[in-house]
Design a protein around this motif. Structure first.
Motif, PDB file in Angstrom:
ATOM      1  N   ALA A 174       0.802  -1.161  -0.060  1.00 45.01           N
ATOM      2  CA  ALA A 174       0.063   0.186  -0.030  1.00 45.01           C
ATOM      3  C   ALA A 174       0.649   1.230   0.123  1.00 45.01           C
ATOM      4  CB  ALA A 174      -1.096   0.001   1.360  1.00 45.01           C
ATOM      5  N   ALA A 230      -3.039   2.311  -1.682  1.00 44.87           N
ATOM      6  CA  ALA A 230      -3.926   1.366  -1.204  1.00 44.87           C
ATOM      7  C   ALA A 230      -4.870   0.977  -2.070  1.00 44.87           C
ATOM      8  CB  ALA A 230      -4.504   1.896   0.296  1.00 44.87           C
ATOM      9  N   SER A 231      -5.073   1.783  -3.085  1.00 47.57           N
ATOM     10  CA  SER A 231      -6.331   1.468  -3.830  1.00 47.57           C
ATOM     11  C   SER A 231      -5.793   0.885  -5.292  1.00 47.57           C
ATOM     12  CB  SER A 231      -7.261   2.601  -4.303  1.00 47.57           C
ATOM     13  OG  SER A 231      -6.360   3.709  -5.105  1.00 47.57           O
ATOM     14  N   SER A 232      -4.411   0.553  -5.403  1.00 49.19           N
ATOM     15  CA  SER A 232      -3.907  -0.107  -6.621  1.00 49.19           C
ATOM     16  C   SER A 232      -4.151  -1.452  -6.849  1.00 49.19           C
ATOM     17  CB  SER A 232      -2.335   0.216  -6.423  1.00 49.19           C
ATOM     18  OG  SER A 232      -1.942  -0.688  -5.572  1.00 49.19           O
ATOM     19  N   SER A 269      -1.616  -3.633  -4.486  1.00 42.72           N
ATOM     20  CA  SER A 269      -1.716  -3.866  -3.118  1.00 42.72           C
ATOM     21  C   SER A 269      -3.192  -4.243  -2.674  1.00 42.72           C
ATOM     22  CB  SER A 269      -1.620  -2.513  -2.476  1.00 42.72           C
ATOM     23  OG  SER A 269      -2.577  -1.430  -2.844  1.00 42.72           O
ATOM     24  N   ARG A 270      -4.328  -4.360  -3.397  1.00 43.73           N
ATOM     25  CA  ARG A 270      -5.577  -4.726  -3.089  1.00 43.73           C
ATOM     26  C   ARG A 270      -5.746  -6.022  -2.851  1.00 43.73           C
ATOM     27  NH1 ARG A 270      -8.501  -1.271  -7.310  1.00 43.73           N
ATOM     28  NH2 ARG A 270      -8.129  -3.493  -8.544  1.00 43.73           N
ATOM     29  N   GLN A 288      -6.539  -7.452   0.809  1.00 43.96           N
ATOM     30  CA  GLN A 288      -7.531  -8.513   0.985  1.00 43.96           C
ATOM     31  C   GLN A 288      -7.525  -9.673   1.617  1.00 43.96           C
ATOM     32  OE1 GLN A 288      -9.732  -9.283  -2.431  1.00 43.96           O
ATOM     33  NE2 GLN A 288     -11.467 -10.406  -1.567  1.00 43.96           N
TER      34      GLN A 288
END
Length: 160
Positions: free
Chosen positions: A97, A102-104, A107-108, A112
């Motif tokens: 992240a 963090a939204s890439s 990294s998701r 998760q």
């Protein structure tokens, strides 16, 4: 310039490309068959004298530890090991992240599967998330889902 000469070269290049694609698909199919075949392979080992016995899954993760005379010690080891792996994954997820955002996409999947150390309080119970419960299986579900999305052969099988 002869136009048929140019179209012959294009058609030859297309044929060569088709052959390369077919060969790559065949190699991929063989690799998947290999992974499927080794998924249920287990390893067994014991200390000198056999006081401690360990079973590992095909990824090398311990799935059973038996210590003669201490029946609960093996289960405690597995629990501690799972927590250590979860914590490691959460640390890697945090680094992903930080590196990618963090939204890439990068990294998701980590976040998760493992969660984040930043979200896990020291007082809270750390649970192994379903996406990374590698004990007893070769690959995390996230990897299986990604592989299933790229191969028609995998899409007809259920994700374990």
């Amino acid at each position: 310039m002869d136009e048929s000469f140019g179209s012959d070269r294009v058609e030859a290049a297309r044929a060569e490309l088709r052959e390369e694609v077919e060969a790559a698909l065949e190699r991929g199919s063989k690799a998947q068959a290999f992974l499927d075949q080794i998924e249920d392979v287990r390893g067994e080992g014991a200390s000198k004298g056999g006081v401690v016995r360990v079973s590992v899954d095909s990824s090398g993760m311990p799935i059973s530890v038996v210590v003669d005379g201490f029946p609960k010690l093996g289960d405690a080891f597995i629990e501690a090991f799972q927590r250590a792996v979860q914590d490691l994954g959460a640390g890697i997820a945090d680094r992903a992240a930080d590196s990618y955002g963090a939204s890439s996409v990068e990294s998701r999947e980590f976040l998760q599967a493992f969660g984040s150390r930043r979200e896990i309080s020291a007082e809270l119970e750390v649970a192994v998330r379903g996406g990374f419960d590698r004990f007893g299986c070769l690959r995390p579900e996230g990897v299986r889902r990604a592989a299933a999305g790229r191969s028609g052969d995998l899409s007809r099988r259920g994700v374990r």
